[in-house]
Design a protein around this motif. Structure first.
Motif, short mmCIF file in Angstrom:
data_model
loop_
_atom_site.label_atom_id
_atom_site.label_comp_id
_atom_site.label_asym_id
_atom_site.label_seq_id
_atom_site.Cartn_x
_atom_site.Cartn_y
_atom_site.Cartn_z
N ILE A 1 1.21 -0.74 -0.06
CA ILE A 1 -0.03 0.15 -0.48
C ILE A 1 0.76 1.15 0.00
CG2 ILE A 1 -1.94 1.33 1.28
CD1 ILE A 1 -2.48 -1.07 0.20
N ASP A 2 1.82 1.41 0.67
CA ASP A 2 2.21 2.49 1.33
C ASP A 2 3.61 2.72 0.87
OD1 ASP A 2 3.52 1.26 2.88
OD2 ASP A 2 3.52 1.67 4.76
N TYR B 1 -6.90 2.38 2.97
CA TYR B 1 -5.86 1.80 4.24
C TYR B 1 -5.49 4.06 4.03
CZ TYR B 1 -5.65 -2.97 4.72
OH TYR B 1 -6.16 -3.69 5.07
N LYS B 2 -4.51 4.24 5.51
CA LYS B 2 -4.37 5.68 5.65
C LYS B 2 -3.00 5.02 6.52
CE LYS B 2 -8.21 8.58 4.92
NZ LYS B 2 -9.06 7.71 4.09
N GLN B 3 -2.30 5.99 6.70
CA GLN B 3 -0.87 6.23 7.25
C GLN B 3 -1.46 6.90 8.67
OE1 GLN B 3 2.54 7.94 6.15
NE2 GLN B 3 3.66 6.71 7.85
#
Length: 175
Positions: free
Chosen positions: A100-101, A140-142
Protein backbone atom coordinates in the motif's frame (compact mmCIF):
# COMPACT_ATOMS: atom_id res chain seq x y z
CA UNK A 1 -24.55 -12.93 10.71
CA UNK A 2 -23.30 -14.10 14.08
CA UNK A 3 -20.60 -12.55 16.28
CA UNK A 4 -18.37 -15.44 15.13
CA UNK A 5 -18.88 -14.35 11.50
CA UNK A 6 -17.80 -10.80 12.30
CA UNK A 7 -14.81 -12.13 14.27
CA UNK A 8 -13.89 -14.25 11.24
CA UNK A 9 -13.94 -11.22 8.92
CA UNK A 10 -11.96 -9.09 11.35
CA UNK A 11 -9.32 -11.55 12.59
CA UNK A 12 -8.84 -14.63 10.42
CA UNK A 13 -9.60 -13.62 6.83
CA UNK A 14 -6.98 -10.85 6.91
CA UNK A 15 -4.52 -13.24 8.59
CA UNK A 16 -1.61 -11.43 10.18
CA UNK A 17 0.94 -13.48 12.09
CA UNK A 18 2.16 -11.25 14.91
CA UNK A 19 5.07 -11.93 17.23
CA UNK A 20 2.50 -12.43 19.99
CA UNK A 21 0.59 -15.07 17.98
CA UNK A 22 3.65 -16.92 16.65
CA UNK A 23 4.01 -19.30 19.66
CA UNK A 24 0.41 -20.48 19.07
CA UNK A 25 1.26 -21.90 15.62
CA UNK A 26 3.34 -24.69 14.14
CA UNK A 27 5.05 -23.12 11.13
CA UNK A 28 6.64 -25.40 8.53
CA UNK A 29 8.73 -24.21 5.60
CA UNK A 30 7.41 -25.80 2.38
CA UNK A 31 9.68 -24.21 -0.23
CA UNK A 32 9.73 -21.36 -2.72
CA UNK A 33 7.14 -20.38 -5.29
CA UNK A 34 6.83 -17.67 -7.92
CA UNK A 35 3.34 -16.11 -7.80
CA UNK A 36 2.02 -12.91 -9.36
CA UNK A 37 5.49 -11.76 -10.41
CA UNK A 38 6.80 -12.26 -6.86
CA UNK A 39 9.33 -14.72 -5.52
CA UNK A 40 7.92 -16.08 -2.28
CA UNK A 41 8.63 -18.47 0.55
CA UNK A 42 5.74 -20.82 1.30
CA UNK A 43 4.88 -21.93 4.82
CA UNK A 44 2.26 -24.16 6.37
CA UNK A 45 0.63 -22.74 9.51
CA UNK A 46 -1.51 -24.70 11.95
CA UNK A 47 -2.46 -24.09 15.58
CA UNK A 48 -0.39 -26.01 18.13
CA UNK A 49 -3.37 -26.44 20.44
CA UNK A 50 -6.97 -25.32 20.60
CA UNK A 51 -8.25 -23.16 23.44
CA UNK A 52 -11.95 -23.48 24.18
CA UNK A 53 -13.95 -20.74 22.50
CA UNK A 54 -11.10 -19.60 20.24
CA UNK A 55 -10.71 -20.13 16.51
CA UNK A 56 -7.53 -20.12 14.46
CA UNK A 57 -6.16 -20.00 10.93
CA UNK A 58 -4.91 -23.22 9.32
CA UNK A 59 -3.41 -23.25 5.84
CA UNK A 60 -0.60 -21.91 3.69
CA UNK A 61 1.13 -18.54 3.87
CA UNK A 62 3.20 -16.96 1.07
CA UNK A 63 5.86 -14.45 2.16
CA UNK A 64 7.65 -12.10 -0.25
CA UNK A 65 11.36 -13.00 -0.42
CA UNK A 66 12.38 -9.35 -0.68
CA UNK A 67 10.15 -7.65 1.91
CA UNK A 68 9.53 -10.67 4.19
CA UNK A 69 5.86 -9.71 4.36
CA UNK A 70 2.78 -11.89 3.88
CA UNK A 71 1.44 -11.50 0.33
CA UNK A 72 -1.10 -14.37 0.14
CA UNK A 73 -2.84 -16.79 2.49
CA UNK A 74 -5.06 -19.74 1.70
CA UNK A 75 -6.76 -21.74 4.41
CA UNK A 76 -9.68 -22.30 6.70
CA UNK A 77 -10.77 -21.33 10.17
CA UNK A 78 -10.43 -24.13 12.73
CA UNK A 79 -11.98 -25.73 14.61
CA UNK A 80 -15.24 -25.88 12.71
CA UNK A 81 -18.12 -26.21 15.18
CA UNK A 82 -20.10 -29.21 13.93
CA UNK A 83 -22.20 -29.81 17.05
CA UNK A 84 -25.77 -30.60 16.08
CA UNK A 85 -27.89 -27.49 16.48
CA UNK A 86 -24.84 -25.30 17.06
CA UNK A 87 -23.07 -25.53 13.71
CA UNK A 88 -20.77 -22.63 13.01
CA UNK A 89 -19.08 -23.48 9.74
CA UNK A 90 -16.85 -21.41 7.49
CA UNK A 91 -15.73 -22.01 3.91
CA UNK A 92 -12.06 -22.08 2.87
CA UNK A 93 -10.68 -18.68 1.91
CA UNK A 94 -7.89 -16.92 0.05
CA UNK A 95 -6.69 -13.46 1.04
CA UNK A 96 -4.56 -11.30 -1.25
CA UNK A 97 -2.27 -8.57 0.06
CA UNK A 98 -0.91 -5.50 -1.74
CA UNK A 99 1.91 -3.13 -1.00
CA UNK A 100 0.00 0.00 0.00
CA UNK A 101 2.59 2.57 1.04
CA UNK A 102 5.60 1.34 -0.91
CA UNK A 103 6.82 -0.55 2.16
CA UNK A 104 4.14 -2.60 3.95
CA UNK A 105 1.71 -5.21 2.61
CA UNK A 106 -1.93 -5.11 3.71
CA UNK A 107 -4.87 -7.42 2.97
CA UNK A 108 -6.98 -5.97 0.16
CA UNK A 109 -9.25 -8.79 -1.02
CA UNK A 110 -10.60 -12.05 0.41
CA UNK A 111 -12.70 -14.65 -1.34
CA UNK A 112 -14.23 -17.43 0.74
CA UNK A 113 -16.22 -20.10 -1.04
CA UNK A 114 -17.35 -23.64 -0.36
CA UNK A 115 -20.19 -26.04 0.41
CA UNK A 116 -21.09 -26.20 4.08
CA UNK A 117 -22.83 -29.36 5.34
CA UNK A 118 -25.43 -28.88 8.06
CA UNK A 119 -26.74 -32.08 9.69
CA UNK A 120 -30.44 -32.92 10.03
CA UNK A 121 -32.13 -31.68 13.19
CA UNK A 122 -35.60 -31.59 14.76
CA UNK A 123 -37.54 -32.70 11.70
CA UNK A 124 -35.47 -30.76 9.19
CA UNK A 125 -33.41 -32.51 6.57
CA UNK A 126 -29.68 -32.14 6.36
CA UNK A 127 -28.59 -29.64 3.78
CA UNK A 128 -25.55 -28.44 1.96
CA UNK A 129 -25.31 -24.69 1.61
CA UNK A 130 -23.04 -23.10 -0.98
CA UNK A 131 -21.51 -19.98 0.52
CA UNK A 132 -19.46 -17.31 -1.19
CA UNK A 133 -18.12 -14.27 0.64
CA UNK A 134 -16.07 -11.48 -0.85
CA UNK A 135 -14.45 -8.96 1.47
CA UNK A 136 -12.60 -5.90 0.18
CA UNK A 137 -10.30 -3.95 2.48
CA UNK A 138 -9.90 -0.35 1.36
CA UNK A 139 -9.08 3.18 2.40
CA UNK A 140 -5.84 2.47 4.25
CA UNK A 141 -4.34 5.59 5.76
CA UNK A 142 -1.04 6.18 7.50
CA UNK A 143 -1.56 6.75 11.19
CA UNK A 144 -0.09 9.87 12.74
CA UNK A 145 -0.27 10.87 16.35
CA UNK A 146 0.72 13.73 18.58
CA UNK A 147 1.68 13.48 22.22
CA UNK A 148 1.87 15.83 25.14
CA UNK A 149 3.80 15.41 28.37
CA UNK A 150 1.90 16.50 31.47
CA UNK A 151 4.00 16.60 34.63
CA UNK A 152 2.50 17.72 37.94
CA UNK A 153 -0.43 19.16 36.02
CA UNK A 154 1.80 21.28 33.74
CA UNK A 155 2.28 20.72 30.01
CA UNK A 156 6.06 20.34 29.63
CA UNK A 157 6.01 18.97 26.08
CA UNK A 158 8.24 21.67 24.60
CA UNK A 159 10.27 22.53 27.70
CA UNK A 160 13.77 21.20 28.17
CA UNK A 161 15.10 20.07 31.52
CA UNK A 162 17.87 22.52 32.33
CA UNK A 163 18.96 20.62 35.44
CA UNK A 164 20.39 17.75 33.38
CA UNK A 165 23.72 18.00 31.53
CA UNK A 166 23.49 18.04 27.72
CA UNK A 167 23.26 14.59 26.15
CA UNK A 168 26.32 15.23 23.96
CA UNK A 169 28.66 17.73 25.68
CA UNK A 170 31.02 19.57 23.36
CA UNK A 171 34.35 17.79 22.76
CA UNK A 172 36.42 20.89 23.45
CA UNK A 173 34.62 23.08 25.99
CA UNK A 174 35.52 26.75 25.92
CA UNK A 175 37.72 27.90 28.84
Amino acid sequence: MTPADFDEIEHRLPFILTTEDLPKYDITYLGRQHIDELDTYVFSAAPKTFEKGKRYFQGKVWVDQQDFQIVLVNGITVPQDKRKGHEDLSPPFTTYYEQIDGKYWFPTYTKAEGNLHFVAQEGALSQDVHMRNIVKYTDYKQYHATARIIYNGEDITDKKDTTQPPANPPANPKP
